[in-house]
Design an enzyme around this catalytic site. Structure first.
Site, mmCIF file in Angstrom:
data_model
loop_
_atom_site.group_PDB
_atom_site.id
_atom_site.type_symbol
_atom_site.label_atom_id
_atom_site.label_comp_id
_atom_site.label_asym_id
_atom_site.label_seq_id
_atom_site.Cartn_x
_atom_site.Cartn_y
_atom_site.Cartn_z
ATOM 1 C CB SER A 22 -0.941 0.009 1.217
ATOM 2 O OG SER A 22 -0.197 -0.055 2.421
ATOM 3 C CG ASN A 33 -4.674 -3.595 13.399
ATOM 4 O OD1 ASN A 33 -4.138 -3.599 12.286
ATOM 5 N ND2 ASN A 33 -5.065 -4.697 13.999
ATOM 6 C CB THR A 49 -40.434 26.918 -10.441
ATOM 7 O OG1 THR A 49 -41.536 27.370 -11.241
ATOM 8 C CG2 THR A 49 -40.272 27.861 -9.246
ATOM 9 C CG HIS A 50 -41.581 23.380 -12.990
ATOM 10 N ND1 HIS A 50 -41.923 22.098 -12.623
ATOM 11 C CD2 HIS A 50 -42.236 24.208 -12.145
ATOM 12 C CE1 HIS A 50 -42.782 22.153 -11.608
ATOM 13 N NE2 HIS A 50 -42.977 23.424 -11.294
ATOM 14 C CB SER A 92 -14.321 23.983 -30.782
ATOM 15 O OG SER A 92 -14.333 23.077 -31.871
ATOM 16 C CE LYS A 122 -18.756 24.487 -29.493
ATOM 17 N NZ LYS A 122 -20.064 24.101 -28.985
ATOM 18 C CG ASN A 130 -16.852 24.637 -25.993
ATOM 19 O OD1 ASN A 130 -17.901 25.115 -26.416
ATOM 20 N ND2 ASN A 130 -16.048 23.883 -26.726
ATOM 21 C CD GLU A 174 -19.034 21.485 -20.804
ATOM 22 O OE1 GLU A 174 -19.681 20.721 -21.532
ATOM 23 O OE2 GLU A 174 -18.070 22.146 -21.212
ATOM 24 C CE1 TYR A 233 -6.859 -2.281 8.962
ATOM 25 C CE2 TYR A 233 -6.037 -4.536 8.913
ATOM 26 C CZ TYR A 233 -6.112 -3.270 8.359
ATOM 27 O OH TYR A 233 -5.433 -2.997 7.203
ATOM 28 C CD GLN A 235 -3.308 -2.084 2.392
ATOM 29 O OE1 GLN A 235 -2.651 -2.255 3.414
ATOM 30 N NE2 GLN A 235 -3.014 -2.726 1.273
ATOM 31 C CE LYS A 246 -4.509 3.207 3.917
ATOM 32 N NZ LYS A 246 -5.521 2.664 4.847
HETATM 33 N N1 ARG Z 1 -1.567 -0.821 5.511
HETATM 34 C C1 ARG Z 1 -2.575 -1.136 6.437
HETATM 35 C C2 ARG Z 1 -3.858 -0.374 6.120
HETATM 36 O O1 ARG Z 1 -3.800 0.567 5.423
HETATM 37 C C3 ARG Z 1 -2.132 -0.800 7.819
HETATM 38 C C4 ARG Z 1 -2.723 -1.659 8.899
HETATM 39 C C5 ARG Z 1 -2.269 -3.067 8.711
HETATM 40 N N2 ARG Z 1 -2.642 -3.894 9.796
HETATM 41 C C6 ARG Z 1 -2.586 -5.191 9.718
HETATM 42 N N3 ARG Z 1 -2.940 -5.869 10.743
HETATM 43 N N4 ARG Z 1 -2.181 -5.804 8.650
HETATM 44 O O2 ARG Z 1 -4.944 -0.709 6.546
#
Ligand code: ARG
Length: 473
Positions: free
Chosen positions: A38, A125, A170-171, A292, A298, A300, A305, A332, A337, A340
Protein backbone atom coordinates in the site's frame (compact mmCIF):
# COMPACT_ATOMS: atom_id res chain seq x y z
CA UNK A 1 10.14 -1.27 33.11
CA UNK A 2 13.32 -3.01 34.04
CA UNK A 3 15.52 -3.36 31.00
CA UNK A 4 15.95 -0.28 28.85
CA UNK A 5 18.99 -1.47 26.94
CA UNK A 6 18.79 -0.89 23.22
CA UNK A 7 21.70 -3.12 22.21
CA UNK A 8 19.51 -5.98 21.07
CA UNK A 9 21.52 -9.04 20.04
CA UNK A 10 20.22 -9.35 16.50
CA UNK A 11 18.12 -7.43 14.05
CA UNK A 12 14.62 -8.97 14.22
CA UNK A 13 13.86 -7.87 10.66
CA UNK A 14 16.85 -8.56 8.46
CA UNK A 15 16.75 -7.39 4.86
CA UNK A 16 14.38 -9.32 2.64
CA UNK A 17 12.14 -10.47 5.47
CA UNK A 18 8.99 -8.65 6.43
CA UNK A 19 8.85 -7.00 9.84
CA UNK A 20 6.19 -9.45 10.88
CA UNK A 21 8.19 -12.40 9.52
CA UNK A 22 9.26 -14.05 12.79
CA UNK A 23 6.92 -17.00 12.49
CA UNK A 24 7.33 -17.33 8.74
CA UNK A 25 9.93 -19.44 7.03
CA UNK A 26 8.91 -18.83 3.43
CA UNK A 27 8.66 -15.58 1.54
CA UNK A 28 5.34 -14.19 0.28
CA UNK A 29 4.43 -14.91 -3.32
CA UNK A 30 4.96 -12.03 -5.70
CA UNK A 31 1.21 -11.78 -6.16
CA UNK A 32 0.76 -11.70 -2.40
CA UNK A 33 3.07 -8.74 -2.26
CA UNK A 34 1.42 -7.09 -5.21
CA UNK A 35 -2.04 -7.23 -3.67
CA UNK A 36 -0.80 -6.40 -0.18
CA UNK A 37 1.43 -3.42 -0.81
CA UNK A 38 0.00 0.00 0.00
CA UNK A 39 3.02 2.30 0.08
CA UNK A 40 2.09 3.57 -3.39
CA UNK A 41 -0.83 5.44 -1.87
CA UNK A 42 -0.41 5.49 1.91
CA UNK A 43 2.84 7.42 1.50
CA UNK A 44 0.51 10.38 1.55
CA UNK A 45 0.12 9.69 5.26
CA UNK A 46 3.82 10.19 5.97
CA UNK A 47 3.50 13.42 7.94
CA UNK A 48 0.59 12.10 10.01
CA UNK A 49 2.50 8.88 10.66
CA UNK A 50 5.51 10.82 11.89
CA UNK A 51 3.41 13.07 14.10
CA UNK A 52 1.73 10.02 15.63
CA UNK A 53 5.07 8.34 16.22
CA UNK A 54 6.52 11.45 17.85
CA UNK A 55 3.60 11.73 20.24
CA UNK A 56 3.77 8.00 20.99
CA UNK A 57 7.52 8.06 21.67
CA UNK A 58 7.22 11.07 23.97
CA UNK A 59 4.44 9.33 25.87
CA UNK A 60 6.43 6.07 26.17
CA UNK A 61 9.30 8.08 27.62
CA UNK A 62 7.15 10.01 30.08
CA UNK A 63 5.57 6.76 31.27
CA UNK A 64 9.06 5.21 31.59
CA UNK A 65 8.07 2.50 29.13
CA UNK A 66 11.20 3.29 27.12
CA UNK A 67 14.39 5.00 28.32
CA UNK A 68 15.12 8.68 27.74
CA UNK A 69 18.11 7.71 25.59
CA UNK A 70 16.05 5.48 23.33
CA UNK A 71 13.32 8.10 23.15
CA UNK A 72 15.86 10.77 22.21
CA UNK A 73 17.32 8.53 19.51
CA UNK A 74 13.86 7.72 18.17
CA UNK A 75 12.73 11.36 18.12
CA UNK A 76 16.00 12.43 16.46
CA UNK A 77 15.59 9.72 13.83
CA UNK A 78 11.98 10.72 13.20
CA UNK A 79 13.14 14.32 12.67
CA UNK A 80 15.68 13.14 10.12
CA UNK A 81 12.98 11.15 8.34
CA UNK A 82 10.74 14.21 8.35
CA UNK A 83 13.46 16.21 6.65
CA UNK A 84 14.07 13.42 4.14
CA UNK A 85 10.38 13.30 3.27
CA UNK A 86 10.25 17.06 2.82
CA UNK A 87 13.35 17.01 0.66
CA UNK A 88 11.94 14.17 -1.41
CA UNK A 89 14.90 11.95 -0.57
CA UNK A 90 13.09 9.47 1.68
CA UNK A 91 13.31 6.00 0.18
CA UNK A 92 9.71 4.72 -0.10
CA UNK A 93 10.21 0.98 -0.62
CA UNK A 94 7.62 -1.53 -1.73
CA UNK A 95 9.34 -4.34 0.17
CA UNK A 96 8.28 -2.64 3.41
CA UNK A 97 4.63 -2.76 2.36
CA UNK A 98 3.16 0.35 3.94
CA UNK A 99 4.02 3.76 5.34
CA UNK A 100 4.30 2.50 8.91
CA UNK A 101 6.90 -0.14 8.14
CA UNK A 102 8.74 2.12 5.72
CA UNK A 103 9.20 4.68 8.48
CA UNK A 104 10.21 2.05 11.01
CA UNK A 105 12.65 0.40 8.61
CA UNK A 106 14.28 3.73 7.84
CA UNK A 107 14.41 4.55 11.55
CA UNK A 108 16.26 1.30 12.14
CA UNK A 109 18.77 2.20 9.44
CA UNK A 110 19.27 5.59 11.06
CA UNK A 111 19.39 4.75 14.79
CA UNK A 112 19.76 0.99 15.03
CA UNK A 113 17.80 -1.46 17.16
CA UNK A 114 16.33 1.22 19.45
CA UNK A 115 13.93 1.81 16.56
CA UNK A 116 12.27 -1.46 17.50
CA UNK A 117 11.07 0.06 20.80
CA UNK A 118 8.85 2.62 19.10
CA UNK A 119 6.25 -0.02 18.35
CA UNK A 120 5.82 -0.90 22.05
CA UNK A 121 2.15 -0.67 23.05
CA UNK A 122 1.13 0.12 19.50
CA UNK A 123 -0.10 -1.77 16.45
CA UNK A 124 -0.42 -0.85 12.83
CA UNK A 125 -4.15 -1.12 13.44
CA UNK A 126 -4.35 1.85 15.78
CA UNK A 127 -1.56 3.52 13.83
CA UNK A 128 -3.47 3.53 10.54
CA UNK A 129 -6.70 4.46 12.31
CA UNK A 130 -4.83 7.45 13.73
CA UNK A 131 -2.96 8.49 10.58
CA UNK A 132 -5.97 8.27 8.35
CA UNK A 133 -8.20 10.08 10.84
CA UNK A 134 -5.70 12.92 11.03
CA UNK A 135 -5.51 13.09 7.24
CA UNK A 136 -9.29 13.26 6.92
CA UNK A 137 -9.42 15.86 9.68
CA UNK A 138 -6.94 18.05 7.78
CA UNK A 139 -8.86 17.52 4.56
CA UNK A 140 -12.05 18.70 6.27
CA UNK A 141 -10.24 21.79 7.53
CA UNK A 142 -8.82 22.59 4.10
CA UNK A 143 -12.24 22.10 2.55
CA UNK A 144 -13.77 24.44 5.12
CA UNK A 145 -11.30 27.17 4.17
CA UNK A 146 -11.97 26.66 0.47
CA UNK A 147 -15.71 26.82 1.07
CA UNK A 148 -15.25 30.12 2.87
CA UNK A 149 -13.20 31.46 -0.04
CA UNK A 150 -15.91 30.41 -2.48
CA UNK A 151 -18.56 32.05 -0.31
CA UNK A 152 -16.54 35.26 -0.30
CA UNK A 153 -16.29 35.22 -4.09
CA UNK A 154 -20.06 34.73 -4.29
CA UNK A 155 -20.65 37.52 -1.77
CA UNK A 156 -18.58 39.97 -3.80
CA UNK A 157 -20.55 39.18 -6.96
CA UNK A 158 -23.84 39.26 -5.10
CA UNK A 159 -23.03 42.67 -3.68
CA UNK A 160 -22.34 44.05 -7.14
CA UNK A 161 -25.62 42.58 -8.36
CA UNK A 162 -27.91 42.99 -5.37
CA UNK A 163 -30.39 44.86 -7.59
CA UNK A 164 -29.61 43.29 -10.98
CA UNK A 165 -32.83 41.79 -12.31
CA UNK A 166 -33.00 38.25 -13.60
CA UNK A 167 -35.77 35.74 -14.10
CA UNK A 168 -36.30 33.37 -11.22
CA UNK A 169 -37.16 29.86 -12.40
CA UNK A 170 -39.17 26.89 -11.33
CA UNK A 171 -39.17 23.88 -13.66
CA UNK A 172 -36.62 25.99 -15.59
CA UNK A 173 -39.62 28.05 -16.70
CA UNK A 174 -39.70 31.79 -15.93
CA UNK A 175 -41.50 32.08 -12.59
CA UNK A 176 -41.02 35.44 -10.88
CA UNK A 177 -38.35 38.11 -11.25
CA UNK A 178 -35.52 37.95 -8.73
CA UNK A 179 -32.14 39.61 -8.50
CA UNK A 180 -28.90 38.00 -9.59
CA UNK A 181 -27.48 38.83 -6.18
CA UNK A 182 -30.33 36.95 -4.51
CA UNK A 183 -29.70 33.94 -6.74
CA UNK A 184 -25.98 33.90 -5.91
CA UNK A 185 -26.75 34.25 -2.21
CA UNK A 186 -28.74 31.01 -2.40
CA UNK A 187 -25.40 29.30 -3.06
CA UNK A 188 -23.78 31.15 -0.17
CA UNK A 189 -26.38 29.45 2.04
CA UNK A 190 -25.70 26.02 0.51
CA UNK A 191 -21.94 26.31 0.86
CA UNK A 192 -22.45 27.61 4.38
CA UNK A 193 -24.33 24.42 5.25
CA UNK A 194 -21.56 22.40 3.60
CA UNK A 195 -18.91 24.11 5.72
CA UNK A 196 -21.02 23.52 8.82
CA UNK A 197 -21.41 19.84 7.90
CA UNK A 198 -17.64 19.40 7.59
CA UNK A 199 -17.11 21.22 10.89
CA UNK A 200 -19.70 19.03 12.55
CA UNK A 201 -18.15 15.83 11.19
CA UNK A 202 -14.82 17.07 12.48
CA UNK A 203 -16.19 17.35 16.01
CA UNK A 204 -17.25 13.71 15.96
CA UNK A 205 -14.02 12.43 14.40
CA UNK A 206 -11.78 14.33 16.78
CA UNK A 207 -11.01 11.44 19.14
CA UNK A 208 -7.69 9.66 19.18
CA UNK A 209 -7.63 5.90 18.51
CA UNK A 210 -3.92 5.68 19.40
CA UNK A 211 -3.38 3.23 22.24
CA UNK A 212 -6.16 0.87 21.21
CA UNK A 213 -3.17 -1.15 19.95
CA UNK A 214 -4.11 -4.20 17.89
CA UNK A 215 -7.71 -4.23 19.14
CA UNK A 216 -7.86 -4.92 22.86
CA UNK A 217 -5.83 -2.12 24.42
CA UNK A 218 -2.39 -2.41 25.97
CA UNK A 219 -0.92 -3.95 29.13
CA UNK A 220 1.66 -1.13 29.25
CA UNK A 221 0.89 1.91 31.43
CA UNK A 222 0.26 4.15 28.44
CA UNK A 223 -1.26 7.61 28.73
CA UNK A 224 -3.79 7.88 25.93
CA UNK A 225 -4.99 11.29 27.05
CA UNK A 226 -1.46 12.60 26.62
CA UNK A 227 -1.08 11.44 23.02
CA UNK A 228 -4.62 12.56 22.22
CA UNK A 229 -3.84 16.07 23.47
CA UNK A 230 -0.46 16.21 21.73
CA UNK A 231 -2.13 15.37 18.42
CA UNK A 232 -4.90 17.93 18.75
CA UNK A 233 -7.73 15.55 19.64
CA UNK A 234 -10.44 16.41 22.14
CA UNK A 235 -10.10 13.05 23.90
CA UNK A 236 -9.15 9.41 23.42
CA UNK A 237 -11.68 6.99 21.91
CA UNK A 238 -13.49 5.00 24.59
CA UNK A 239 -13.60 1.51 23.08
CA UNK A 240 -10.48 -0.14 21.72
CA UNK A 241 -12.39 -2.45 19.35
CA UNK A 242 -14.35 0.41 17.84
CA UNK A 243 -11.15 2.46 17.62
CA UNK A 244 -9.49 0.16 15.11
CA UNK A 245 -12.70 -0.92 13.32
CA UNK A 246 -14.24 2.51 12.78
CA UNK A 247 -14.08 4.36 9.49
CA UNK A 248 -17.19 6.48 10.09
CA UNK A 249 -15.03 9.58 10.03
CA UNK A 250 -14.07 8.94 6.42
CA UNK A 251 -17.58 7.91 5.42
CA UNK A 252 -19.01 11.03 6.99
CA UNK A 253 -16.43 13.25 5.31
CA UNK A 254 -17.21 11.60 1.96
CA UNK A 255 -20.93 12.09 2.53
CA UNK A 256 -20.26 15.77 3.26
CA UNK A 257 -18.11 15.92 0.13
CA UNK A 258 -20.87 14.34 -1.95
CA UNK A 259 -23.49 16.85 -0.82
CA UNK A 260 -21.05 19.69 -1.40
CA UNK A 261 -20.29 18.34 -4.89
CA UNK A 262 -24.02 18.27 -5.61
CA UNK A 263 -24.21 21.98 -4.78
CA UNK A 264 -21.18 22.66 -6.93
CA UNK A 265 -22.71 20.73 -9.79
CA UNK A 266 -25.95 22.72 -9.61
CA UNK A 267 -24.09 26.02 -9.80
CA UNK A 268 -21.87 24.62 -12.55
CA UNK A 269 -24.96 23.59 -14.51
CA UNK A 270 -26.44 27.06 -14.14
CA UNK A 271 -23.23 28.63 -15.41
CA UNK A 272 -23.36 26.30 -18.41
CA UNK A 273 -26.97 27.33 -19.10
CA UNK A 274 -26.36 31.03 -18.47
CA UNK A 275 -23.41 30.98 -20.86
CA UNK A 276 -25.35 29.62 -23.82
CA UNK A 277 -25.96 32.28 -26.48
CA UNK A 278 -29.69 31.56 -26.03
CA UNK A 279 -29.51 32.74 -22.43
CA UNK A 280 -26.48 35.01 -22.63
CA UNK A 281 -26.77 35.93 -18.95
CA UNK A 282 -23.08 35.63 -18.09
CA UNK A 283 -19.71 35.39 -19.77
CA UNK A 284 -16.51 33.81 -18.56
CA UNK A 285 -13.16 35.17 -19.65
CA UNK A 286 -10.62 33.19 -21.63
CA UNK A 287 -9.17 32.13 -18.28
CA UNK A 288 -12.02 29.71 -17.61
CA UNK A 289 -13.12 28.66 -21.08
CA UNK A 290 -11.67 26.61 -23.89
CA UNK A 291 -11.99 26.65 -27.64
CA UNK A 292 -12.94 24.00 -30.14
CA UNK A 293 -10.38 22.44 -32.43
CA UNK A 294 -12.81 22.55 -35.36
CA UNK A 295 -15.38 25.28 -34.65
CA UNK A 296 -13.55 28.59 -34.42
CA UNK A 297 -16.49 30.50 -32.92
CA UNK A 298 -16.73 28.32 -29.80
CA UNK A 299 -16.05 29.29 -26.24
CA UNK A 300 -16.84 26.30 -24.09
CA UNK A 301 -17.47 26.24 -20.35
CA UNK A 302 -15.25 23.18 -19.79
CA UNK A 303 -14.33 24.13 -16.23
CA UNK A 304 -17.98 24.33 -15.23
CA UNK A 305 -18.72 21.05 -16.97
CA UNK A 306 -15.86 19.31 -15.18
CA UNK A 307 -16.97 20.69 -11.83
CA UNK A 308 -20.45 19.38 -12.63
CA UNK A 309 -18.99 15.95 -13.33
CA UNK A 310 -17.07 15.73 -10.05
CA UNK A 311 -20.26 14.90 -8.16
CA UNK A 312 -20.12 11.49 -9.80
CA UNK A 313 -16.65 10.85 -8.49
CA UNK A 314 -17.55 11.98 -5.02
CA UNK A 315 -20.54 9.67 -4.84
CA UNK A 316 -18.42 6.85 -6.32
CA UNK A 317 -15.88 7.28 -3.53
CA UNK A 318 -18.56 7.32 -0.87
CA UNK A 319 -20.22 4.27 -2.38
CA UNK A 320 -16.89 2.47 -2.67
CA UNK A 321 -16.02 2.89 0.99
CA UNK A 322 -19.52 2.22 2.25
CA UNK A 323 -19.51 -1.08 0.36
CA UNK A 324 -16.05 -1.98 1.66
CA UNK A 325 -17.19 -1.40 5.24
CA UNK A 326 -20.58 -3.06 5.03
CA UNK A 327 -20.67 -6.38 6.82
CA UNK A 328 -17.04 -6.33 8.02
CA UNK A 329 -16.81 -8.16 11.31
CA UNK A 330 -15.08 -6.36 14.16
CA UNK A 331 -12.38 -5.36 14.30
CA UNK A 332 -9.73 -4.55 11.69
CA UNK A 333 -9.78 -6.40 8.38
CA UNK A 334 -7.39 -5.79 5.55
CA UNK A 335 -10.33 -4.70 3.41
CA UNK A 336 -10.02 -1.44 5.27
CA UNK A 337 -6.75 -0.70 3.53
CA UNK A 338 -9.01 0.13 0.58
CA UNK A 339 -10.38 3.12 2.48
CA UNK A 340 -7.62 5.45 1.42
CA UNK A 341 -7.65 5.62 -2.39
CA UNK A 342 -11.32 6.65 -2.73
CA UNK A 343 -10.94 9.18 0.07
CA UNK A 344 -7.79 10.71 -1.40
CA UNK A 345 -9.37 10.82 -4.84
CA UNK A 346 -12.54 12.44 -3.57
CA UNK A 347 -10.75 15.18 -1.68
CA UNK A 348 -8.31 15.82 -4.54
CA UNK A 349 -11.27 16.25 -6.87
CA UNK A 350 -13.17 18.39 -4.38
CA UNK A 351 -10.17 20.66 -3.90
CA UNK A 352 -9.92 21.20 -7.64
CA UNK A 353 -13.66 21.72 -8.03
CA UNK A 354 -13.89 24.26 -5.20
CA UNK A 355 -10.88 26.14 -6.52
CA UNK A 356 -12.19 26.20 -10.08
CA UNK A 357 -15.64 27.29 -8.95
CA UNK A 358 -14.29 30.15 -6.84
CA UNK A 359 -12.20 31.18 -9.85
CA UNK A 360 -15.19 31.08 -12.20
CA UNK A 361 -17.43 33.04 -9.84
CA UNK A 362 -14.84 35.79 -9.48
CA UNK A 363 -14.25 35.75 -13.24
CA UNK A 364 -17.80 35.87 -14.52
CA UNK A 365 -19.39 39.03 -15.83
CA UNK A 366 -23.16 39.42 -15.90
CA UNK A 367 -25.02 40.86 -18.86
CA UNK A 368 -27.43 42.93 -16.78
CA UNK A 369 -29.44 44.28 -19.73
CA UNK A 370 -30.02 40.82 -21.11
CA UNK A 371 -31.00 39.43 -17.73
CA UNK A 372 -33.37 42.33 -17.06
CA UNK A 373 -35.20 41.88 -20.35
CA UNK A 374 -35.49 38.16 -19.72
CA UNK A 375 -36.78 38.95 -16.22
CA UNK A 376 -39.86 40.55 -17.73
CA UNK A 377 -40.51 37.82 -20.28
CA UNK A 378 -42.90 34.94 -19.80
CA UNK A 379 -45.49 37.02 -17.93
CA UNK A 380 -43.24 36.79 -14.90
CA UNK A 381 -45.21 39.42 -12.96
CA UNK A 382 -48.52 37.54 -13.20
CA UNK A 383 -48.35 36.75 -9.47
CA UNK A 384 -47.94 40.45 -8.78
CA UNK A 385 -51.18 41.17 -10.65
CA UNK A 386 -53.00 38.48 -8.68
CA UNK A 387 -51.57 39.82 -5.40
CA UNK A 388 -52.70 43.36 -6.36
CA UNK A 389 -56.26 42.10 -6.92
CA UNK A 390 -56.21 40.49 -3.49
CA UNK A 391 -54.66 43.49 -1.75
CA UNK A 392 -56.50 46.34 -3.47
CA UNK A 393 -59.87 44.78 -4.33
CA UNK A 394 -60.13 42.22 -1.56
CA UNK A 395 -60.63 39.30 -3.97
CA UNK A 396 -59.97 35.76 -2.75
CA UNK A 397 -56.59 34.63 -4.14
CA UNK A 398 -58.18 31.83 -6.19
CA UNK A 399 -60.43 34.33 -8.03
CA UNK A 400 -57.50 36.68 -8.53
CA UNK A 401 -55.48 33.77 -9.94
CA UNK A 402 -58.28 33.05 -12.41
CA UNK A 403 -58.58 36.67 -13.59
CA UNK A 404 -54.81 36.92 -13.98
CA UNK A 405 -54.77 33.73 -16.03
CA UNK A 406 -57.33 35.31 -18.34
CA UNK A 407 -55.17 38.46 -18.57
CA UNK A 408 -52.17 36.36 -19.63
CA UNK A 409 -54.31 34.66 -22.25
CA UNK A 410 -55.33 38.08 -23.52
CA UNK A 411 -51.69 39.18 -23.69
CA UNK A 412 -50.86 36.12 -25.76
CA UNK A 413 -53.70 36.92 -28.16
CA UNK A 414 -52.59 40.56 -28.47
CA UNK A 415 -48.88 39.77 -28.57
CA UNK A 416 -47.99 42.03 -25.63
CA UNK A 417 -46.57 41.55 -22.15
CA UNK A 418 -48.43 42.16 -18.90
CA UNK A 419 -47.18 45.70 -18.26
CA UNK A 420 -48.19 46.48 -21.88
CA UNK A 421 -51.77 45.19 -21.55
CA UNK A 422 -54.11 48.21 -21.91
CA UNK A 423 -56.15 49.12 -18.84
CA UNK A 424 -59.38 48.67 -20.80
CA UNK A 425 -58.43 45.04 -21.44
CA UNK A 426 -57.88 44.48 -17.71
CA UNK A 427 -61.11 46.23 -16.83
CA UNK A 428 -62.97 43.97 -19.24
CA UNK A 429 -61.91 41.13 -16.94
CA UNK A 430 -62.53 42.99 -13.66
CA UNK A 431 -64.13 46.46 -13.86
CA UNK A 432 -62.70 47.66 -10.51
CA UNK A 433 -59.09 47.48 -11.74
CA UNK A 434 -57.50 50.95 -11.77
CA UNK A 435 -54.44 52.45 -13.53
CA UNK A 436 -52.45 51.96 -10.32
CA UNK A 437 -52.12 48.28 -11.21
CA UNK A 438 -49.42 49.09 -13.72
CA UNK A 439 -47.12 50.15 -10.88
CA UNK A 440 -46.76 46.53 -9.77
CA UNK A 441 -46.39 44.89 -13.17
CA UNK A 442 -42.76 45.72 -13.96
CA UNK A 443 -40.02 43.29 -12.91
CA UNK A 444 -38.28 45.93 -10.80
CA UNK A 445 -41.50 46.73 -8.91
CA UNK A 446 -42.09 43.02 -8.45
CA UNK A 447 -38.63 42.49 -6.99
CA UNK A 448 -38.78 45.61 -4.82
CA UNK A 449 -42.07 44.46 -3.32
CA UNK A 450 -40.69 41.16 -2.02
CA UNK A 451 -39.49 42.54 1.28
CA UNK A 452 -40.37 39.53 3.45
CA UNK A 453 -37.43 38.14 5.42
CA UNK A 454 -35.20 36.24 2.99
CA UNK A 455 -37.03 37.68 -0.01
CA UNK A 456 -35.50 39.04 -3.19
CA UNK A 457 -36.01 42.79 -2.55
CA UNK A 458 -32.54 44.37 -2.93
CA UNK A 459 -32.60 45.63 0.66
CA UNK A 460 -33.26 42.11 1.92
CA UNK A 461 -30.47 40.77 -0.28
CA UNK A 462 -28.09 43.42 1.07
CA UNK A 463 -29.06 42.55 4.63
CA UNK A 464 -28.13 38.91 4.00
CA UNK A 465 -24.87 39.92 2.35
CA UNK A 466 -24.03 42.00 5.42
CA UNK A 467 -24.86 39.13 7.79
CA UNK A 468 -22.70 36.68 5.84
CA UNK A 469 -19.82 39.13 5.62
CA UNK A 470 -19.83 39.40 9.40
CA UNK A 471 -20.08 35.62 9.76
CA UNK A 472 -17.15 35.03 7.43
CA UNK A 473 -14.96 37.85 8.74
N1 ARG B 1 -1.57 -0.82 5.51
C1 ARG B 1 -2.58 -1.14 6.44
C2 ARG B 1 -3.86 -0.37 6.12
O1 ARG B 1 -3.80 0.57 5.42
C3 ARG B 1 -2.13 -0.80 7.82
C4 ARG B 1 -2.72 -1.66 8.90
C5 ARG B 1 -2.27 -3.07 8.71
N2 ARG B 1 -2.64 -3.89 9.80
C6 ARG B 1 -2.59 -5.19 9.72
N3 ARG B 1 -2.94 -5.87 10.74
N4 ARG B 1 -2.18 -5.80 8.65
O2 ARG B 1 -4.94 -0.71 6.55
Amino acid sequence: MTDHSSDAPEDPAPAGQAMWGGRFSGKPAELMQAINVSIGFDRRLASQDLAGSRAHAAMLRKQAIISSEDAAAILGGLDTIGREIEAGSFPFREEFEDIHMNVEARLRELIGPAAGRLHTARSRNDQIALDFRMWVREACDRTGLQLNALQKALLAKAEAHAATLMPGFTHLQPAQPVTFGHHLMAYVEMFGRDAARFADARLRMNESPLGAAALAGSPFPIDRAMTAKALGFDRATANSLDSVADRDFALEALACATICAVHLSRLAEEIVIWMTPQFGFVALSDAFTTGSSIMPQKKNPDAAELVRAKAGRMLASFTQLVVVMKGLPLTYSKDMQEDKVPTFEAFDALELALGAMAGMVADLTANAARMASAAGAGFSTATDLADWLVRELGLPFRDAHHITGAAVKRCEALGCDLPGLPLAELQALEPRITAGVHDVLTPSASVASRTSYGGTAPDQVRAQIKRWKETLA
